[in-house]
Scaffold this motif. Structure first.
Motif, PDB file in Angstrom:
ATOM      1  N   HIS A 216     -12.388  -6.045  -3.328  1.00  0.00           N
ATOM      2  CA  HIS A 216     -13.289  -7.302  -2.992  1.00  0.00           C
ATOM      3  C   HIS A 216     -12.727  -8.311  -3.402  1.00  0.00           C
ATOM      4  CE1 HIS A 216     -16.457  -4.567  -1.255  1.00  0.00           C
ATOM      5  NE2 HIS A 216     -16.464  -3.976  -2.192  1.00  0.00           N
ATOM      6  N   ARG A 217     -11.742  -8.387  -4.437  1.00  0.00           N
ATOM      7  CA  ARG A 217     -11.426  -9.638  -4.995  1.00  0.00           C
ATOM      8  C   ARG A 217     -10.001 -10.156  -5.090  1.00  0.00           C
ATOM      9  NH1 ARG A 217     -13.652 -11.107 -11.153  1.00  0.00           N
ATOM     10  NH2 ARG A 217     -12.809 -13.254 -11.205  1.00  0.00           N
ATOM     11  N   ALA A 218      -9.172  -8.987  -4.873  1.00  0.00           N
ATOM     12  CA  ALA A 218      -7.575  -9.038  -4.826  1.00  0.00           C
ATOM     13  C   ALA A 218      -7.205  -9.605  -3.755  1.00  0.00           C
ATOM     14  CB  ALA A 218      -6.927  -7.930  -5.172  1.00  0.00           C
ATOM     15  N   ALA A 219      -6.234 -10.591  -3.670  1.00  0.00           N
ATOM     16  CA  ALA A 219      -5.765 -11.064  -2.503  1.00  0.00           C
ATOM     17  C   ALA A 219      -4.146 -11.510  -2.619  1.00  0.00           C
ATOM     18  CB  ALA A 219      -6.310 -12.580  -2.453  1.00  0.00           C
ATOM     19  N   PRO A 220      -3.403 -11.670  -1.442  1.00  0.00           N
ATOM     20  CA  PRO A 220      -2.299 -11.859  -1.488  1.00  0.00           C
ATOM     21  C   PRO A 220      -1.787 -13.011  -2.889  1.00  0.00           C
ATOM     22  CG  PRO A 220      -2.392 -11.665   0.718  1.00  0.00           C
ATOM     23  CD  PRO A 220      -4.033 -11.890  -0.195  1.00  0.00           C
ATOM     24  N   GLY A 221      -0.698 -12.824  -3.567  1.00  0.00           N
ATOM     25  CA  GLY A 221      -0.575 -13.728  -4.423  1.00  0.00           C
ATOM     26  C   GLY A 221      -0.891 -13.223  -5.830  1.00  0.00           C
ATOM     27  N   ASP A 222      -2.103 -12.232  -6.061  1.00  0.00           N
ATOM     28  CA  ASP A 222      -2.411 -11.854  -7.527  1.00  0.00           C
ATOM     29  C   ASP A 222      -1.276 -10.871  -7.886  1.00  0.00           C
ATOM     30  OD1 ASP A 222      -4.846 -13.138  -7.357  1.00  0.00           O
ATOM     31  OD2 ASP A 222      -5.841 -11.503  -6.179  1.00  0.00           O
ATOM     32  N   VAL A 223      -1.197 -10.903  -9.060  1.00  0.00           N
ATOM     33  CA  VAL A 223      -0.260  -9.890  -9.751  1.00  0.00           C
ATOM     34  C   VAL A 223      -1.010  -9.101 -10.723  1.00  0.00           C
ATOM     35  CG1 VAL A 223       1.555  -9.862 -11.446  1.00  0.00           C
ATOM     36  CG2 VAL A 223       1.415 -11.953  -9.669  1.00  0.00           C
ATOM     37  N   LEU A 224      -0.599  -7.792 -10.385  1.00  0.00           N
ATOM     38  CA  LEU A 224      -1.017  -6.533 -10.902  1.00  0.00           C
ATOM     39  C   LEU A 224       0.184  -6.077 -12.088  1.00  0.00           C
ATOM     40  CD1 LEU A 224      -2.152  -4.377  -7.804  1.00  0.00           C
ATOM     41  CD2 LEU A 224      -3.392  -6.197  -9.343  1.00  0.00           C
ATOM     42  N   ARG A 225      -0.291  -5.070 -12.886  1.00  0.00           N
ATOM     43  CA  ARG A 225       0.542  -4.625 -13.696  1.00  0.00           C
ATOM     44  C   ARG A 225       0.743  -3.044 -13.381  1.00  0.00           C
ATOM     45  NH1 ARG A 225       0.984  -5.056 -20.016  1.00  0.00           N
ATOM     46  NH2 ARG A 225      -1.064  -4.805 -20.099  1.00  0.00           N
ATOM     47  N   LEU A 226       1.716  -2.376 -13.344  1.00  0.00           N
ATOM     48  CA  LEU A 226       1.906  -1.105 -12.922  1.00  0.00           C
ATOM     49  C   LEU A 226       2.579  -0.107 -14.012  1.00  0.00           C
ATOM     50  CD1 LEU A 226       2.354  -2.801 -10.322  1.00  0.00           C
ATOM     51  CD2 LEU A 226       3.326  -0.765  -9.145  1.00  0.00           C
ATOM     52  N   GLY A 227       1.987   0.973 -14.423  1.00  0.00           N
ATOM     53  CA  GLY A 227       2.848   1.850 -15.255  1.00  0.00           C
ATOM     54  C   GLY A 227       3.745   2.657 -14.384  1.00  0.00           C
ATOM     55  N   PRO A 228       4.563   3.465 -15.376  1.00  0.00           N
ATOM     56  CA  PRO A 228       5.582   4.434 -14.709  1.00  0.00           C
ATOM     57  C   PRO A 228       4.874   5.490 -13.570  1.00  0.00           C
ATOM     58  CG  PRO A 228       5.294   5.078 -16.821  1.00  0.00           C
ATOM     59  CD  PRO A 228       4.355   3.832 -16.566  1.00  0.00           C
ATOM     60  N   ALA A 229       5.792   5.986 -12.504  1.00  0.00           N
ATOM     61  CA  ALA A 229       5.147   6.836 -11.772  1.00  0.00           C
ATOM     62  C   ALA A 229       5.003   8.192 -12.573  1.00  0.00           C
ATOM     63  CB  ALA A 229       6.293   7.094 -10.720  1.00  0.00           C
ATOM     64  N   ALA A 230       4.151   9.023 -12.147  1.00  0.00           N
ATOM     65  CA  ALA A 230       3.726  10.165 -12.761  1.00  0.00           C
ATOM     66  C   ALA A 230       3.087  11.080 -11.727  1.00  0.00           C
ATOM     67  CB  ALA A 230       2.861  10.118 -13.904  1.00  0.00           C
ATOM     68  N   GLY A 231       3.001  12.627 -12.225  1.00  0.00           N
ATOM     69  CA  GLY A 231       2.586  13.452 -11.141  1.00  0.00           C
ATOM     70  C   GLY A 231       3.611  14.415 -10.590  1.00  0.00           C
ATOM     71  N   ALA A 232       3.239  15.608 -10.545  1.00  0.00           N
ATOM     72  CA  ALA A 232       4.120  16.710  -9.950  1.00  0.00           C
ATOM     73  C   ALA A 232       3.864  17.082  -8.559  1.00  0.00           C
ATOM     74  CB  ALA A 232       4.356  17.944 -10.963  1.00  0.00           C
ATOM     75  N   MET A 233       3.304  16.286  -7.834  1.00  0.00           N
ATOM     76  CA  MET A 233       2.903  16.839  -6.567  1.00  0.00           C
ATOM     77  C   MET A 233       3.945  16.304  -5.471  1.00  0.00           C
ATOM     78  SD  MET A 233      -0.749  16.479  -4.677  1.00  0.00           S
ATOM     79  CE  MET A 233      -0.296  15.048  -3.747  1.00  0.00           C
ATOM     80  N   THR A 234       5.151  16.653  -5.823  1.00  0.00           N
ATOM     81  CA  THR A 234       6.431  16.109  -5.086  1.00  0.00           C
ATOM     82  C   THR A 234       6.939  17.521  -4.390  1.00  0.00           C
ATOM     83  OG1 THR A 234       7.841  16.720  -6.823  1.00  0.00           O
ATOM     84  CG2 THR A 234       7.293  14.333  -6.557  1.00  0.00           C
ATOM     85  N   VAL A 235       7.586  17.328  -3.182  1.00  0.00           N
ATOM     86  CA  VAL A 235       7.749  18.366  -2.161  1.00  0.00           C
ATOM     87  C   VAL A 235       9.608  18.357  -2.255  1.00  0.00           C
ATOM     88  CG1 VAL A 235       7.951  19.116   0.177  1.00  0.00           C
ATOM     89  CG2 VAL A 235       5.912  18.496  -0.975  1.00  0.00           C
ATOM     90  N   ASP A 236      10.165  19.634  -2.276  1.00  0.00           N
ATOM     91  CA  ASP A 236      11.570  19.556  -2.217  1.00  0.00           C
ATOM     92  C   ASP A 236      12.007  19.623  -0.602  1.00  0.00           C
ATOM     93  OD1 ASP A 236      14.226  20.222  -2.124  1.00  0.00           O
ATOM     94  OD2 ASP A 236      13.982  22.087  -3.239  1.00  0.00           O
ATOM     95  N   HIS A 237      12.196  18.529  -0.156  1.00  0.00           N
ATOM     96  CA  HIS A 237      12.244  18.738   1.498  1.00  0.00           C
ATOM     97  C   HIS A 237      13.456  19.474   1.735  1.00  0.00           C
ATOM     98  CE1 HIS A 237       8.981  16.037   2.287  1.00  0.00           C
ATOM     99  NE2 HIS A 237       9.365  15.236   0.872  1.00  0.00           N
ATOM    100  N   ALA A 238      14.728  19.265   0.925  1.00  0.00           N
ATOM    101  CA  ALA A 238      15.774  20.159   1.431  1.00  0.00           C
ATOM    102  C   ALA A 238      15.315  21.663   1.466  1.00  0.00           C
ATOM    103  CB  ALA A 238      16.806  19.996   0.112  1.00  0.00           C
ATOM    104  N   ALA A 239      14.502  22.222   1.059  1.00  0.00           N
ATOM    105  CA  ALA A 239      14.192  23.575   0.999  1.00  0.00           C
ATOM    106  C   ALA A 239      13.647  23.984   2.531  1.00  0.00           C
ATOM    107  CB  ALA A 239      13.095  24.239  -0.017  1.00  0.00           C
TER     108      ALA A 239
END
Ligand SMILES: NC(=O)C1=CN([C@@H]2O[C@H](COP(=O)(O)OP(=O)(O)OC[C@H]3O[C@@H](n4cnc5c(N)ncnc54)[C@H](O)[C@@H]3O)[C@@H](O)[C@H]2O)C=CC1
Length: 372
Positions: A216-239
């Motif tokens: 409801h509040r965020a708009a273009p121009g606002d700046v967020l902080r992001l932590g590093p990517a986490a989580g293991a729900m990734t897929v091995d597409h080569a398989a």
């Protein structure tokens, strides 16, 4: 290990008080660390104890403990946590546990806790130090697009200030300028793109400070902080394994990212089935986009599923896990599930009963994923 479990079992029913006592000790003795925590501590309290429980339960599997605590150590860099903070935290933790473990506490238990904490903190510190050689503690991300898709769902497009490494299926934590030091997890809703932009689907939930601010509040121009990517729900597409994807509500976000990634890396001859659940048709905010992809990608099937009363408009009806159970067989597939925890748990149950081996059923029901 038994000693740790036994003392945790005693403390668990009074975890709120034990955790409050821990933070009171910590902030009284080390006022300099107060500024690392949010002004309101309610969610934080809950997290600490859940993390301890998970660590105690996970100690039997050292590789999993190492992976989990390593990720936690890396993630703590974004709070400004320093190596020197770990020892005072350990001391206050032991004292708080001693106070609430009653007759289960003794010299042996204390020793077991000190050893366990030393192990966990060493893993966290080493992982953080290793990470510091190659990654910033957090990224700044400018909101470049904000689209309201329903009354309470927004899709945000964010430009990170420097290259942001991640994989489809993962998530990161976000902090808004309106609620300093309050971080919430959101899944990436698109695969890594050449322009480096990230997208997130956010639903404003009741009493959710961060989600309401983002919708409801965020708009273009606002700046967020992001932590590093986490989580293991990734897929091995080569398989090239066939996929079965269950996405409920905004849980469709990482599924959308995985489909995009499959389109880039997955070879032809593979099949990806997406079941996309919501209560009402108007809440299927990503359906047009997914149908657009399915129109171009012959290996992709998208099936909307509605669980609420009201017109079904060509969708299947029923709770998402049960509807998926009416289809199949799924036994040769890899399954990914994302959405409300109850939906994910029921979905896992259905798929295991249908013969999918547990290691092929993937989700990220991490205890820490707090909505809000
Ligand atoms: N990686 C992940 O696991 C992600 C999880 N989420 C979570 O997904 C949730 C999305 O919430 P909303 O959009 O409000 O979803 P919602 O409450 O509108 O539900 C979406 C779908 O889940 C089904 N569902 C809900 N409760 C169920 C239950 N008890 N049993 C079986 N099916 C059930 C509904 O029938 C519907 O199909 C949030 O809790 C969010 O934190 C969101 C993004 C990624």
């Amino acid at each position: 290990m038994e000693l740790i479990r036994a003392s945790l079992a005693v403390v668990e029913p009074v975890a709120d008080r034990a955790t409050a006592h821990f933070y009171a000790l910590l902030f009284l003795r080390h006022p300099e660390v107060r500024s690392l925590f949010p002004a309101a501590m309610d969610v934080q309290r809950d997290r600490l104890f859940r993390t301890l429980l998970a660590a105690a339960r996970g100690a039997e599997d050292p590789a999993a403990l190492r992976a989990r605590m390593g990720a936690l150590g890396r993630g703590h860099r974004r709070y400004g946590t320093l190596t020197g903070h770990y020892a005072p935290v350990g001391e206050c933790l032991v004292q708080a546990l001693a106070r609430y473990a009653g007759s289960r506490w003794g010299d042996d238990t204390e020793l077991a806790w000190r050893r366990a904490y030393r192990l966990i903190s060493t893993i966290m510190i080493e992982a953080a130090e290793e990470d510091a050689r190659t990654s910033p503690p957090w990224w700044q991300g400018e909101v470049v697009r904000h689209e309201r898709r329903t009354r309470d769902v927004a899709v945000l497009t964010v430009r990170p200030d420097q290259t942001y490494p991640f994989r489809a299926g993962q998530y990161c934590s976000l902090e808004t300028p309106w609620w300093p030091r309050v971080w919430r997890h959101y899944s990436f809703a698109s695969a890594p793109r050449p322009d480096g932009l990230l997208t997130f689907h956010v639903k404003a939930v009741q009493a959710g400070w961060v989600s309401n601010a983002l919708v409801h509040r965020a708009a273009p121009g606002d700046v967020l902080r992001l932590g590093p990517a986490a989580g293991a729900m990734t897929v091995d597409h080569a398989a090239g394994t066939d996929l079965l994807c269950l996405g409920g509500g905004t849980g469709i976000a990482p599924i959308r990212a995985l489909v995009e990634e499959a389109a880039e890396h997955g070879g032809p001859g593979r099949s990806v089935e997406v079941f996309y659940g919501a209560r009402h048709a108007a809440e299927l905010y990503e359906l047009d986009a997914l149908r657009g992809l399915a129109g171009r990608l012959p290996w992709l099937t998208v099936r909307p599923v509605l669980s609420g009363a009201g017109p079904a408009e060509g969708a299947l009806t029923g709770e998402l896990p049960e509807v998926v159970g009416r289809f199949g067989p799924w036994s040769g597939r890899e399954a990914v599930l994302s959405g409300p925890p109850a939906m994910v748990r029921r979905g896992v149950g259905v798929l295991l009963r249908m013969g999918l081996p547990a290691e092929r059923v993937r989700h990220d029901l991490v205890g820490e994923r707090a909505s809000g």
